[in-house]
Design an enzyme around this catalytic site. Structure first.
Site, PDB file in Angstrom:
ATOM      1  CD  GLU A  26    -101.377 -57.248  41.573  1.00 58.24           C
ATOM      2  OE1 GLU A  26    -101.168 -58.422  41.907  1.00 58.24           O
ATOM      3  OE2 GLU A  26    -102.415 -56.858  41.002  1.00 58.24           O
ATOM      4  CE  LYS A 160    -109.614 -58.179  34.562  1.00 55.92           C
ATOM      5  NZ  LYS A 160    -108.495 -59.128  34.477  1.00 55.92           N
TER       6      LYS A 160
END
Ligand code: PSU
Ligand code: MN
Length: 308
Positions: A26, A160
């Protein structure tokens, strides 16, 4: 339908023809996830790591309204230096192509592009997920729905802790997305090897992950797999150390009224500032680690298809 303005880099086109291993990457991590020049250095290192492992890297982005699958050195640098590149998710991709714009792809948009180009394995740092406070903000990343519908295996270092990790796992379960942790029982939390939560699934070999990917196709199941790859021991930052910083960044976002697609980039930038750049070193180590595992999975996919 009108033809898609799609450009495959020569290296990627070659690997497609020969059935070789390809790893999609990405680009929002380049434009919105890391500062310059570390973003460019990391992007180059990630591509080199994939090549060293015997696979072909395909960094995905939109440049002047063309969907790029694989960037040359000049394009990668231009993207890394672009101050105002758009952040493209599922909702934005076609609009950016239509208006001739430039943009970096999130996990969701890069998965769509990868599938379009026939690439089935993808490496990133962290995926988007259910944000803390989502019960009032409704902030849930489009990455999760994409995993439910686009058949790409995504290697990330878990979720995260800027996210609500338990809620993220619940949504993935609801959507029927396999969450496979590589080599351990605990689901990892990006900077830390453990999140305090068990992983729904565990696999210890890239071959098994590739086989599961192929068997999902045999079962006609839509959607991909999330492979959670724990950060290497040497680069780990304990979760309690990060917690204080994450909470402060979250409060700042609330005070400033940050919402929508600006939330994740805001939190990443704030955490970078609050740790004086320390979080970045761990981030780079885990992305490279993910590129290695994704390459092994991609090679195994090619081998199990009889192409290698
Ligand atoms: N999490 C990270 N680093 C990142 C991102 C998420 O640790 O760079 C980026 C990825 O591109 C991911 C996107 O797909 O943020 C998710 O954004 P949102 O939460 O707005 O869907
Ligand atoms: Mn969001």
């Amino acid at each position: 339908m009108i033809p898609l303005p799609l450009d495959l880099a020569p290296e990627v086109a070659g690997a497609r023809t020969s059935g070789g291993a390809i790893v999609a990457l990405e680009s929002t991590i380049i434009t919105h996830g890391m500062p310059f020049p570390e973003n460019l250095e990391t992007a180059r290192q990630v591509e080199q790591t994939v090549r060293d492992c015997g696979a072909v890297p395909a960094t995905i982005s939109v440049l002047s309204g063309r969907l790029k699958i694989g960037l040359n050195g000049d394009e990668l640098e231009a993207l890394a230096r672009m101050p105002d590149a758009a952040k493209l998710s599922r909702a934005d991709l076609a609009a950016c192509l239509a208006s001739g714009g430039d943009g970096a792809t999130t996990v969701a948009a890069a998965m769509i592009a990868a599938r379009t180009a026939g690439i089935e394995v993808f490496a990133t740092g962290g995926i988007g997920g259910v944000h803390r406070g989502a019960e009032t903000s409704f902030d849930i990343s489009a990455d999760l729905n994409e995993l439910a519908q686009t058949p790409v295996t995504v290697v990330a270092a878990g979720a995260k802790a800027i996210l609500d990790v338990p809620k993220t796992l619940e949504v993935l379960e609801t959507l029927g997305v396999p969450v496979i942790t590589y080599g351990q029982d605990a689901f990892p939390a990006f900077w830390s090897r453990a999140s305090g939560l068990p992983s729904p699934l565990r696999m210890d070999r890239a071959e098994e992950i590739a086989a599961a990917h192929l068997l999902r196709a045999s079962l006609n199941l839509p959607g991909g797999q999330l492979v959670a790859n724990p950060i290497p021991y040497a680069a780990e930052i304990p979760q309690d150390e990060m917690e204080r910083v994450i909470a402060a960044a979250g409060r700042d976002a609330q005070t400033k009224g940050v919402s929508g697609k600006a939330v994740t980039p805001f939190l990443l930038q704030r955490i970078f500032e609050l740790t004086n750049g320390q979080s970045l070193e761990a981030n780079i180590a885990l992305v490279l680690n993910n590129a290695r595992l994704a390459s092994e999975i991609a090679k195994s996919l090619a081998a199990q298809r009889g192409n290698a």
